[in-house]
Design a protein around this motif. Structure first.
Motif, PDB file in Angstrom:
ATOM      1  N   VAL A   1      -8.029 -59.755  98.376  1.00 12.67           N
ATOM      2  CA  VAL A   1      -8.699 -61.077  97.940  1.00 12.67           C
ATOM      3  C   VAL A   1      -7.908 -61.544  97.623  1.00 12.67           C
ATOM      4  O   VAL A   1      -8.812 -63.010  96.288  1.00 12.67           O
ATOM      5  CB  VAL A   1      -9.745 -60.178  97.247  1.00 12.67           C
ATOM      6  CG1 VAL A   1     -10.771 -59.610  98.198  1.00 12.67           C
ATOM      7  CG2 VAL A   1      -9.057 -59.903  95.983  1.00 12.67           C
ATOM      8  N   GLY A   2      -6.469 -61.444  97.341  1.00  9.41           N
ATOM      9  CA  GLY A   2      -5.544 -62.385  97.286  1.00  9.41           C
ATOM     10  C   GLY A   2      -5.137 -62.845  95.552  1.00  9.41           C
ATOM     11  O   GLY A   2      -4.813 -62.958  94.341  1.00  9.41           O
ATOM     12  N   VAL A   3      -5.146 -61.685  94.994  1.00  8.73           N
ATOM     13  CA  VAL A   3      -4.768 -61.438  93.673  1.00  8.73           C
ATOM     14  C   VAL A   3      -3.540 -60.680  93.240  1.00  8.73           C
ATOM     15  O   VAL A   3      -3.945 -59.422  94.158  1.00  8.73           O
ATOM     16  CB  VAL A   3      -5.946 -60.278  92.807  1.00  8.73           C
ATOM     17  CG1 VAL A   3      -4.878 -59.978  91.357  1.00  8.73           C
ATOM     18  CG2 VAL A   3      -7.220 -61.302  92.745  1.00  8.73           C
ATOM     19  N   SER A   4      -2.335 -60.740  93.116  1.00  7.96           N
ATOM     20  CA  SER A   4      -1.438 -60.002  92.815  1.00  7.96           C
ATOM     21  C   SER A   4      -0.934 -59.694  91.146  1.00  7.96           C
ATOM     22  O   SER A   4      -1.700 -60.261  90.481  1.00  7.96           O
ATOM     23  CB  SER A   4      -0.812 -61.561  92.605  1.00  7.96           C
ATOM     24  OG  SER A   4      -0.513 -62.339  92.237  1.00  7.96           O
ATOM     25  N   ARG A   5      -0.087 -59.387  91.368  1.00  5.56           N
ATOM     26  CA  ARG A   5       0.800 -58.317  90.070  1.00  5.56           C
ATOM     27  C   ARG A   5       1.049 -59.773  88.797  1.00  5.56           C
ATOM     28  O   ARG A   5       1.246 -59.415  88.018  1.00  5.56           O
ATOM     29  CB  ARG A   5       1.701 -57.426  90.494  1.00  5.56           C
ATOM     30  CG  ARG A   5       1.498 -56.390  91.296  1.00  5.56           C
ATOM     31  CD  ARG A   5       3.082 -56.172  91.925  1.00  5.56           C
ATOM     32  NE  ARG A   5       2.722 -54.978  92.557  1.00  5.56           N
ATOM     33  CZ  ARG A   5       2.468 -53.780  92.634  1.00  5.56           C
ATOM     34  NH1 ARG A   5       2.632 -52.804  91.639  1.00  5.56           N
ATOM     35  NH2 ARG A   5       2.209 -53.039  93.682  1.00  5.56           N
ATOM     36  N   GLU A   6       0.660 -61.093  89.198  1.00  8.19           N
ATOM     37  CA  GLU A   6       1.472 -61.904  88.545  1.00  8.19           C
ATOM     38  C   GLU A   6       0.161 -62.847  87.328  1.00  8.19           C
ATOM     39  O   GLU A   6      -0.016 -62.932  86.467  1.00  8.19           O
ATOM     40  CB  GLU A   6       2.056 -63.582  89.384  1.00  8.19           C
ATOM     41  CG  GLU A   6       2.999 -63.358  89.332  1.00  8.19           C
ATOM     42  CD  GLU A   6       3.588 -61.874  90.530  1.00  8.19           C
ATOM     43  OE1 GLU A   6       2.879 -61.838  91.204  1.00  8.19           O
ATOM     44  OE2 GLU A   6       4.413 -60.918  90.757  1.00  8.19           O
ATOM     45  N   ASP A   7      -0.860 -62.388  88.061  1.00 10.06           N
ATOM     46  CA  ASP A   7      -2.530 -62.546  87.980  1.00 10.06           C
ATOM     47  C   ASP A   7      -3.311 -61.874  86.650  1.00 10.06           C
ATOM     48  O   ASP A   7      -3.915 -62.095  86.147  1.00 10.06           O
ATOM     49  CB  ASP A   7      -3.639 -62.924  89.618  1.00 10.06           C
ATOM     50  CG  ASP A   7      -3.385 -63.741  90.110  1.00 10.06           C
ATOM     51  OD1 ASP A   7      -2.528 -65.168  89.809  1.00 10.06           O
ATOM     52  OD2 ASP A   7      -2.845 -63.480  91.258  1.00 10.06           O
ATOM     53  N   ILE A   8      -3.233 -60.390  87.031  1.00 13.97           N
ATOM     54  CA  ILE A   8      -3.559 -58.877  86.284  1.00 13.97           C
ATOM     55  C   ILE A   8      -2.603 -58.697  85.799  1.00 13.97           C
ATOM     56  O   ILE A   8      -1.981 -58.052  86.556  1.00 13.97           O
ATOM     57  CB  ILE A   8      -4.614 -58.974  86.909  1.00 13.97           C
ATOM     58  CG1 ILE A   8      -4.519 -57.854  88.351  1.00 13.97           C
ATOM     59  CG2 ILE A   8      -5.961 -60.021  86.991  1.00 13.97           C
ATOM     60  CD1 ILE A   8      -5.805 -57.043  87.987  1.00 13.97           C
ATOM     61  N   ASP A   9      -3.026 -58.170  84.878  1.00 16.36           N
ATOM     62  CA  ASP A   9      -2.482 -56.043  85.093  1.00 16.36           C
ATOM     63  C   ASP A   9      -3.574 -55.235  85.384  1.00 16.36           C
ATOM     64  O   ASP A   9      -5.274 -55.506  83.989  1.00 16.36           O
ATOM     65  CB  ASP A   9      -1.747 -55.845  83.582  1.00 16.36           C
ATOM     66  CG  ASP A   9      -0.776 -56.473  83.029  1.00 16.36           C
ATOM     67  OD1 ASP A   9      -0.741 -56.157  84.211  1.00 16.36           O
ATOM     68  OD2 ASP A   9      -0.388 -56.969  81.840  1.00 16.36           O
ATOM     69  N   ILE A  10      -3.539 -54.099  85.363  1.00 16.48           N
ATOM     70  CA  ILE A  10      -4.793 -52.841  85.668  1.00 16.48           C
ATOM     71  C   ILE A  10      -4.862 -52.301  84.720  1.00 16.48           C
ATOM     72  O   ILE A  10      -3.935 -51.888  84.413  1.00 16.48           O
ATOM     73  CB  ILE A  10      -4.723 -52.654  87.320  1.00 16.48           C
ATOM     74  CG1 ILE A  10      -4.390 -53.058  88.038  1.00 16.48           C
ATOM     75  CG2 ILE A  10      -5.986 -51.256  87.138  1.00 16.48           C
ATOM     76  CD1 ILE A  10      -4.335 -52.349  89.615  1.00 16.48           C
ATOM     77  N   HIS A  11      -6.268 -52.496  84.164  1.00 13.89           N
ATOM     78  CA  HIS A  11      -6.171 -51.426  83.006  1.00 13.89           C
ATOM     79  C   HIS A  11      -6.894 -50.450  83.462  1.00 13.89           C
ATOM     80  O   HIS A  11      -7.534 -49.719  82.078  1.00 13.89           O
ATOM     81  CB  HIS A  11      -6.910 -52.254  81.793  1.00 13.89           C
ATOM     82  CG  HIS A  11      -7.557 -52.979  81.477  1.00 13.89           C
ATOM     83  ND1 HIS A  11      -9.109 -52.300  81.469  1.00 13.89           N
ATOM     84  CD2 HIS A  11      -8.731 -54.425  81.822  1.00 13.89           C
ATOM     85  CE1 HIS A  11     -10.243 -52.914  81.355  1.00 13.89           C
ATOM     86  NE2 HIS A  11      -9.867 -54.314  81.699  1.00 13.89           N
ATOM     87  N   GLY A  12      -7.726 -49.982  83.724  1.00 11.34           N
ATOM     88  CA  GLY A  12      -8.674 -49.001  84.422  1.00 11.34           C
ATOM     89  C   GLY A  12      -9.489 -48.850  85.530  1.00 11.34           C
ATOM     90  O   GLY A  12      -8.755 -50.225  86.660  1.00 11.34           O
TER      91      GLY A  12
ATOM     92  N   GLY B   1     -12.033 -67.120 104.190  1.00  9.22           N
ATOM     93  CA  GLY B   1     -12.362 -68.305 103.185  1.00  9.22           C
ATOM     94  C   GLY B   1     -13.824 -69.389 103.938  1.00  9.22           C
ATOM     95  O   GLY B   1     -14.186 -69.165 103.196  1.00  9.22           O
ATOM     96  N   THR B   2     -14.627 -68.679 104.690  1.00  7.32           N
ATOM     97  CA  THR B   2     -15.867 -69.102 105.439  1.00  7.32           C
ATOM     98  C   THR B   2     -16.689 -69.298 103.781  1.00  7.32           C
ATOM     99  O   THR B   2     -17.542 -68.273 103.658  1.00  7.32           O
ATOM    100  CB  THR B   2     -16.204 -68.302 106.622  1.00  7.32           C
ATOM    101  OG1 THR B   2     -15.097 -69.336 107.878  1.00  7.32           O
ATOM    102  CG2 THR B   2     -17.610 -69.478 106.777  1.00  7.32           C
TER     103      THR B   2
END
Length: 510
Positions: free
Chosen positions: A256-267, A85-86
């Motif tokens: 880097v703090g990204v979860s399945r609730e944040d995005i759907d991978i599309h490629g 986080g720096t």
């Protein structure tokens, strides 16, 4: 067909972002073109991630800036942070001085579709042949013969053009057929690029973020619409096969703090970074290399695709002038003279940004970078050329070779708009509170008359106008810029770069 008969003015080989930019630029100038593209549809994966105000100004010149902005979002800042986080560096993007926001996050397939729709406005002047590959290009003193093959039917054909633009990107077969070799190096690191559809907002998603780390630096960037992009380097022991499935990508995103609730991978896809350039960007007299066909750079500066677009607009107005007989044939020599140093500049910026991201800087370099945190970084410097079709030196203390600002302006009868829209698409000679024709010698004016230049006195907003050939700088940015360089009169090219200024001479460039 006899050798001196032509099917079109310009043949465009490849119809990716560089080729379609060339089609728009040429079509807007009344130059006919035929483009050849192997693929039958746009490549649906996003590759480029950004355009800046220089590129947007080019889109404005063909009436497409507002159209493409509909699928873009302004970028507000750039930061480098570590996994703990720096924050190593934070650079807010300053307000744009070219009539647009400094930078925009894009979604490349949407941008390309808008550009293709834009080129289609020109009807039969700009034709595109999809599913057709170029099998050979032969040139002679009078023109270029392009040999093609329809990939669906096998039918072969030839087309005769005055000039050809090689915009085929990384397509190896076309490069080999044209005898082009790109000299340089490929970075010995493989990258996996992950694209996602946003489902919910996470902290500071809109800030372009570089996660700095020696082992796993990451590019983390919002794209246009509701898309987001991450780029992760593979470690020496990892291969593409280790990240073949979406499930295998989640540990990277979660780091880097990204979860399945944040995005759907599309490629996702895999890339290597190149630093390469052709020995010459001109084959013979009539074939020019543009974009990735001429040069490749790492992605860190977001300037690969943009450099190709700028190549296209640079050569387009010069070809238009040559074809209509208002500009000398020798101006085509200035294409590489202007564009190569500029591409080299952004390539070096990209390489150095990569060193920051991968934490390769020495302690001294890191300290120097921190000391410059209040300065405008090279990535955001205003556009400039160091050599080319100019009168006088394109030096740091001269207006020559630099792009003028674009303020809000007004005509004498009160019509308010952006400067470029009021100037038109040709040459303009601008005087700071003075009629520029009174400063030009008779020979100088006759020479600029021959290229169709307009002559305009620029007034301050708190002044009145006195004649029809005047324009008002409402924001005051253009006049302030001219005075910064002690320029009372400047000649502005169609691409808005200063060709000549009174301190170093107002003659048409030799």
């Amino acid at each position: 067909m006899r050798p001196h008969e032509y099917d079109t003015d310009v043949a465009i080989i490849g119809y990716g972002p560089t080729g379609v930019a060339a089609a728009n630029a040429l079509g807007a100038l009344g130059v006919t073109a035929v483009a050849f593209e192997r693929e039958t549809d746009i490549y649906r994966r996003a590759r480029a991630v950004t355009v800046n105000d220089w590129t947007m100004r080019l889109f404005q010149s063909v009436g497409l800036d507002e159209t493409v902005k509909a699928d873009m979002d302004p970028t507000v800042a750039l930061r480098w942070i570590t996994y703990d986080g720096t924050e190593l560096l934070h650079i807010p993007f300053p307000p744009g001085k070219l009539g647009h926001a400094t930078s925009y996050a894009i979604y490349q397939p949407a941008l390309e579709q808008s550009l293709r729709d834009g080129a289609a406005r020109h009807g039969d002047k700009v034709r595109v042949r999809y599913g057709v590959e170029v099998t050979g290009v032969d040139q002679d003193a009078a023109g270029v013969t392009v040999n093609t093959r329809d990939l669906a039917t096998g039918e072969t054909a030839t087309l005769r053009a005055r000039y050809a633009l090689a915009c085929h990107g990384g397509e190896v077969r076309t490069r080999e057929r044209l005898g082009i070799s790109l000299v340089g190096s490929t970075v010995d690191v493989r990258w996996v690029v992950v694209d996602g559809k946003v489902k919910r907002w996470w902290p500071s998603r809109h800030i372009l973020t570089f996660w700095s780390d020696k082992e796993r630096p990451v590019v983390d960037i919002a794209l246009g619409r509701d898309n987001h992009r991450w780029e992760f380097p593979l470690r020496p022991e990892e291969t593409d096969a280790d990240f073949a499935t979406q499930e295998s990508l989640w540990p990277l995103l979660e780091s880097v703090g990204v979860s399945r609730e944040d995005i759907d991978i599309h490629g996702h896809a895999f890339y290597s970074h190149h630093v390469r350039s052709a020995d010459s960007w001109r084959l013979g007299e009539r074939v020019f290399l543009l974009g990735d066909a001429a040069h490749l750079m790492p992605p860190w500066a977001g300037s690969g695709m943009q450099s190709g677009i700028r190549d296209a607009f640079n050569i387009a107005w010069k070809l238009a002038g040559v074809l209509e007989g208002t500009l000398p044939l020798s101006i085509l020599d200035s294409y590489e003279a202007e564009r190569r140093p500029n591409v080299d500049f952004y390539t070096e910026v990209s390489v150095q940004l990569g060193r920051v991201i991968t934490q390769q800087l020495t302690e001294e370099e890191q300290a120097a970078l921190a000391a410059q945190s209040d300065e405008l970084p090279p990535l955001l410097w205003p556009p400039f050329y160091v050599a080319g079709w100019f009168t006088g030196p394109a030096s740091p203390d001269s207006a020559v070779g630099k792009m003028i600002p674009q303020p809000r302006a007004a005509t004498v009868n009160g019509l308010i708009g952006r400067l470029d829209d009021l100037l038109g698409d040709g040459f303009a000679v601008l005087g700071d509170g003075v009629d520029p024709t009174a400063v030009l010698s008779p020979d100088e004016k006759a020479a600029w008359d021959a290229v169709g230049a307009r002559y305009l006195t620029v007034r301050q907003a708190d002044q009145g106008t006195e004649g029809p050939d005047e324009i008002v700088d409402i924001d005051g940015t253009l006049l302030a810029w001219l005075r910064e360089y002690d320029a009372r009169v400047v000649v502005v090219r169609p691409d808005r770069f200063v060709a000549a200024a009174d301190p170093s001479g107002l003659a048409v460039p030799a």
